[in-house]
Design a protein around this motif. Sequence first.
Motif, PDB file in Angstrom:
ATOM      1  N   LYS A 214     107.321  34.459  37.161  1.00 51.89           N
ATOM      2  CA  LYS A 214     106.332  35.657  37.873  1.00 51.89           C
ATOM      3  C   LYS A 214     105.485  36.676  37.031  1.00 51.89           C
ATOM      4  O   LYS A 214     106.583  37.090  36.092  1.00 51.89           O
ATOM      5  N   SER A 215     104.659  37.172  37.830  1.00 56.77           N
ATOM      6  CA  SER A 215     104.414  37.677  37.039  1.00 56.77           C
ATOM      7  C   SER A 215     102.559  37.112  36.225  1.00 56.77           C
ATOM      8  O   SER A 215     101.801  38.034  35.961  1.00 56.77           O
ATOM      9  N   GLN A 216     102.698  35.918  35.788  1.00 52.19           N
ATOM     10  CA  GLN A 216     101.871  35.073  35.594  1.00 52.19           C
ATOM     11  C   GLN A 216     100.686  34.687  36.248  1.00 52.19           C
ATOM     12  O   GLN A 216     100.842  34.864  37.383  1.00 52.19           O
ATOM     13  N   ALA A 217      99.577  34.168  34.984  1.00 48.05           N
ATOM     14  CA  ALA A 217      98.567  33.926  36.810  1.00 48.05           C
ATOM     15  C   ALA A 217      98.289  32.148  36.382  1.00 48.05           C
ATOM     16  O   ALA A 217      98.310  31.591  35.840  1.00 48.05           O
ATOM     17  N   VAL A 218      98.003  31.720  37.837  1.00 47.69           N
ATOM     18  CA  VAL A 218      98.562  29.840  37.904  1.00 47.69           C
ATOM     19  C   VAL A 218      96.831  30.003  38.732  1.00 47.69           C
ATOM     20  O   VAL A 218      95.851  30.590  39.041  1.00 47.69           O
ATOM     21  N   ALA A 219      96.578  29.166  38.374  1.00 47.20           N
ATOM     22  CA  ALA A 219      94.740  28.917  38.635  1.00 47.20           C
ATOM     23  C   ALA A 219      94.480  27.236  39.503  1.00 47.20           C
ATOM     24  O   ALA A 219      95.590  26.479  38.251  1.00 47.20           O
ATOM     25  N   PHE A 220      94.586  26.631  40.968  1.00 48.99           N
ATOM     26  CA  PHE A 220      94.216  25.002  41.250  1.00 48.99           C
ATOM     27  C   PHE A 220      92.698  25.301  40.667  1.00 48.99           C
ATOM     28  O   PHE A 220      91.940  25.774  41.322  1.00 48.99           O
ATOM     29  N   TRP A 221      93.014  23.699  40.693  1.00 48.90           N
ATOM     30  CA  TRP A 221      91.361  22.578  41.076  1.00 48.90           C
ATOM     31  C   TRP A 221      91.266  21.516  42.129  1.00 48.90           C
ATOM     32  O   TRP A 221      92.480  20.790  42.426  1.00 48.90           O
ATOM     33  N   CYS A 222      90.310  21.876  43.011  1.00 46.36           N
ATOM     34  CA  CYS A 222      90.436  21.214  44.274  1.00 46.36           C
ATOM     35  C   CYS A 222      88.799  20.274  43.470  1.00 46.36           C
ATOM     36  O   CYS A 222      87.831  21.086  43.905  1.00 46.36           O
ATOM     37  N   ASP A 223      88.521  18.878  43.627  1.00 50.19           N
ATOM     38  CA  ASP A 223      87.195  18.246  44.065  1.00 50.19           C
ATOM     39  C   ASP A 223      87.290  17.559  44.980  1.00 50.19           C
ATOM     40  O   ASP A 223      88.081  16.472  45.745  1.00 50.19           O
ATOM     41  N   PRO A 224      85.962  18.221  46.151  1.00 45.01           N
ATOM     42  CA  PRO A 224      86.318  17.378  47.510  1.00 45.01           C
ATOM     43  C   PRO A 224      85.929  15.790  47.518  1.00 45.01           C
ATOM     44  O   PRO A 224      85.066  15.762  46.519  1.00 45.01           O
ATOM     45  N   ILE A 225      86.065  15.332  48.564  1.00 44.51           N
ATOM     46  CA  ILE A 225      84.888  13.987  48.564  1.00 44.51           C
ATOM     47  C   ILE A 225      83.698  14.242  48.077  1.00 44.51           C
ATOM     48  O   ILE A 225      83.601  14.798  49.733  1.00 44.51           O
ATOM     49  N   SER A 226      82.849  13.191  47.613  1.00 49.30           N
ATOM     50  CA  SER A 226      81.462  13.768  47.838  1.00 49.30           C
ATOM     51  C   SER A 226      81.105  13.884  49.031  1.00 49.30           C
ATOM     52  O   SER A 226      80.721  13.034  50.158  1.00 49.30           O
ATOM     53  N   GLY A 227      80.129  15.186  48.857  1.00 48.50           N
ATOM     54  CA  GLY A 227      79.336  14.685  49.964  1.00 48.50           C
ATOM     55  C   GLY A 227      79.782  15.792  50.946  1.00 48.50           C
ATOM     56  O   GLY A 227      79.145  16.164  52.135  1.00 48.50           O
ATOM     57  N   HIS A 228      81.282  16.297  51.058  1.00 48.00           N
ATOM     58  CA  HIS A 228      81.505  16.756  51.912  1.00 48.00           C
ATOM     59  C   HIS A 228      81.357  18.261  51.464  1.00 48.00           C
ATOM     60  O   HIS A 228      81.972  19.069  50.392  1.00 48.00           O
ATOM     61  N   ALA A 229      80.883  19.307  52.725  1.00 44.33           N
ATOM     62  CA  ALA A 229      80.628  20.266  52.573  1.00 44.33           C
ATOM     63  C   ALA A 229      81.235  21.490  52.567  1.00 44.33           C
ATOM     64  O   ALA A 229      81.363  22.961  51.921  1.00 44.33           O
ATOM     65  N   THR A 230      82.433  21.028  54.068  1.00 46.17           N
ATOM     66  CA  THR A 230      83.707  22.434  53.809  1.00 46.17           C
ATOM     67  C   THR A 230      84.120  22.127  53.483  1.00 46.17           C
ATOM     68  O   THR A 230      85.188  20.176  53.513  1.00 46.17           O
ATOM     69  N   LEU A 231      85.433  22.843  52.582  1.00 46.94           N
ATOM     70  CA  LEU A 231      86.260  22.688  51.516  1.00 46.94           C
ATOM     71  C   LEU A 231      87.296  23.793  52.022  1.00 46.94           C
ATOM     72  O   LEU A 231      87.308  25.163  52.733  1.00 46.94           O
ATOM     73  N   TYR A 232      88.674  23.544  52.427  1.00 46.89           N
ATOM     74  CA  TYR A 232      89.791  24.474  52.832  1.00 46.89           C
ATOM     75  C   TYR A 232      90.700  24.369  51.417  1.00 46.89           C
ATOM     76  O   TYR A 232      90.932  23.420  51.261  1.00 46.89           O
ATOM     77  N   TRP A 233      91.658  25.149  51.648  1.00 46.00           N
ATOM     78  CA  TRP A 233      92.608  25.547  51.297  1.00 46.00           C
ATOM     79  C   TRP A 233      94.131  25.969  51.355  1.00 46.00           C
ATOM     80  O   TRP A 233      93.736  26.850  52.484  1.00 46.00           O
ATOM     81  N   TYR A 234      95.012  24.945  52.017  1.00 44.13           N
ATOM     82  CA  TYR A 234      95.594  25.527  52.981  1.00 44.13           C
ATOM     83  C   TYR A 234      97.441  25.407  51.880  1.00 44.13           C
ATOM     84  O   TYR A 234      97.838  24.914  50.167  1.00 44.13           O
ATOM     85  N   ARG A 235      98.169  26.518  51.911  1.00 51.00           N
ATOM     86  CA  ARG A 235     100.007  27.140  51.541  1.00 51.00           C
ATOM     87  C   ARG A 235     100.621  25.539  52.416  1.00 51.00           C
ATOM     88  O   ARG A 235     100.938  26.102  53.927  1.00 51.00           O
ATOM     89  N   GLN A 236     101.297  25.094  51.983  1.00 52.49           N
ATOM     90  CA  GLN A 236     102.327  24.481  52.839  1.00 52.49           C
ATOM     91  C   GLN A 236     104.316  24.769  51.997  1.00 52.49           C
ATOM     92  O   GLN A 236     104.377  24.203  50.920  1.00 52.49           O
ATOM     93  N   ILE A 237     104.737  26.085  52.697  1.00 48.52           N
ATOM     94  CA  ILE A 237     106.493  26.027  52.715  1.00 48.52           C
ATOM     95  C   ILE A 237     107.135  25.187  52.835  1.00 48.52           C
ATOM     96  O   ILE A 237     106.829  24.792  53.984  1.00 48.52           O
ATOM     97  N   LEU A 238     108.165  24.054  52.314  1.00 48.74           N
ATOM     98  CA  LEU A 238     108.844  23.606  52.177  1.00 48.74           C
ATOM     99  C   LEU A 238     110.157  23.317  53.954  1.00 48.74           C
ATOM    100  O   LEU A 238     109.968  24.128  53.701  1.00 48.74           O
ATOM    101  N   GLY A 239     109.236  22.278  54.348  1.00 51.77           N
ATOM    102  CA  GLY A 239     109.952  22.068  56.575  1.00 51.77           C
ATOM    103  C   GLY A 239     109.140  22.879  56.842  1.00 51.77           C
ATOM    104  O   GLY A 239     109.617  22.954  57.807  1.00 51.77           O
ATOM    105  N   GLN A 240     108.050  23.284  56.235  1.00 45.13           N
ATOM    106  CA  GLN A 240     106.235  23.580  57.083  1.00 45.13           C
ATOM    107  C   GLN A 240     105.611  23.097  57.284  1.00 45.13           C
ATOM    108  O   GLN A 240     105.363  22.103  56.443  1.00 45.13           O
ATOM    109  N   GLY A 241     104.581  23.678  58.255  1.00 46.77           N
ATOM    110  CA  GLY A 241     103.349  22.769  58.169  1.00 46.77           C
ATOM    111  C   GLY A 241     102.374  23.544  57.369  1.00 46.77           C
ATOM    112  O   GLY A 241     102.706  24.921  57.361  1.00 46.77           O
ATOM    113  N   PRO A 242     101.458  23.215  57.342  1.00 44.71           N
ATOM    114  CA  PRO A 242     100.104  24.004  56.821  1.00 44.71           C
ATOM    115  C   PRO A 242      99.855  24.979  56.932  1.00 44.71           C
ATOM    116  O   PRO A 242      99.841  25.184  58.450  1.00 44.71           O
ATOM    117  N   GLU A 243      99.282  25.750  56.331  1.00 43.51           N
ATOM    118  CA  GLU A 243      98.728  26.854  56.981  1.00 43.51           C
ATOM    119  C   GLU A 243      97.889  27.304  55.701  1.00 43.51           C
ATOM    120  O   GLU A 243      97.626  27.732  54.980  1.00 43.51           O
TER     121      GLU A 243
END
Lengths: 112, 111
Positions: free
Chosen positions: A15-44
């Motif tokens: 805790k208190s550290q910085a983290v970064a995540f990277w995503c490369d979408p499918i080529s040509g896809h203009a729309t990109l989403y980031w979701y968070r999924q807590i264990l046992g729940q649906g993505p939000e």
Amino acid sequence: EAEVAQSPRYKITEKSQAVAFWCDPISGHATLYWYRQILGQGPELLVQFQDESVVDDSQLPKDRFSAERLKGVDSTLKIQPAELGDSAMYLCASSSLGDTQYFGPGTRLTVL
Amino acid sequence: QQQVKQSPQSLIVQKGGISIINCAYENTAFDYFPWYQQFPGKGPALLIAIRPDVSEKKEGRFTISFNKSAKQFSLHIMDSQPGDSATYFCAASLARSRLTFGEGTQLTVNP
């Protein structure tokens, strides 16, 4: 078959550290989403991009989370500082002109 | 606010049986209703999807039934197999915006 790529697959941080995540979408896809999924729940949704522009970040905790998609292709999601409650799976998805969203394998974040 | 409610939370069926998962939504403006399958440690994978102008859609062993007046839709898995054991999520969206997911159903198919 084209896939959404994410890295790292797993991240353990204190805790208190910085983290970064990277995503490369499918080529040509203009729309990109980031979701968070807590264990046992649906993505939000955290943030949605259309090309390089943010179209929905209403659920993004902007005091600690930031996201960018500078050239309208790949994207980075950052958390600073990380909190214990941020432990979750972070999923990236992309879509083309249709409704179908294709998800990547996710990044499992554990905050100690 | 939970706009998509899913039931049951868990489901156990025998091989060859029918698995049925139900969802109810609140927002009548939703125009796209997909079902996703998720295995442990993996991202959700699209299984099948339907639009509100159609009452039923079938793809192989998977069928969506849609009841617009009741604001409900369901997934039927025919001839369930052990390989179908996974978590299933219903979802809904409006005009290619965010997907609103249900809480998920953990399906176990016993051999």
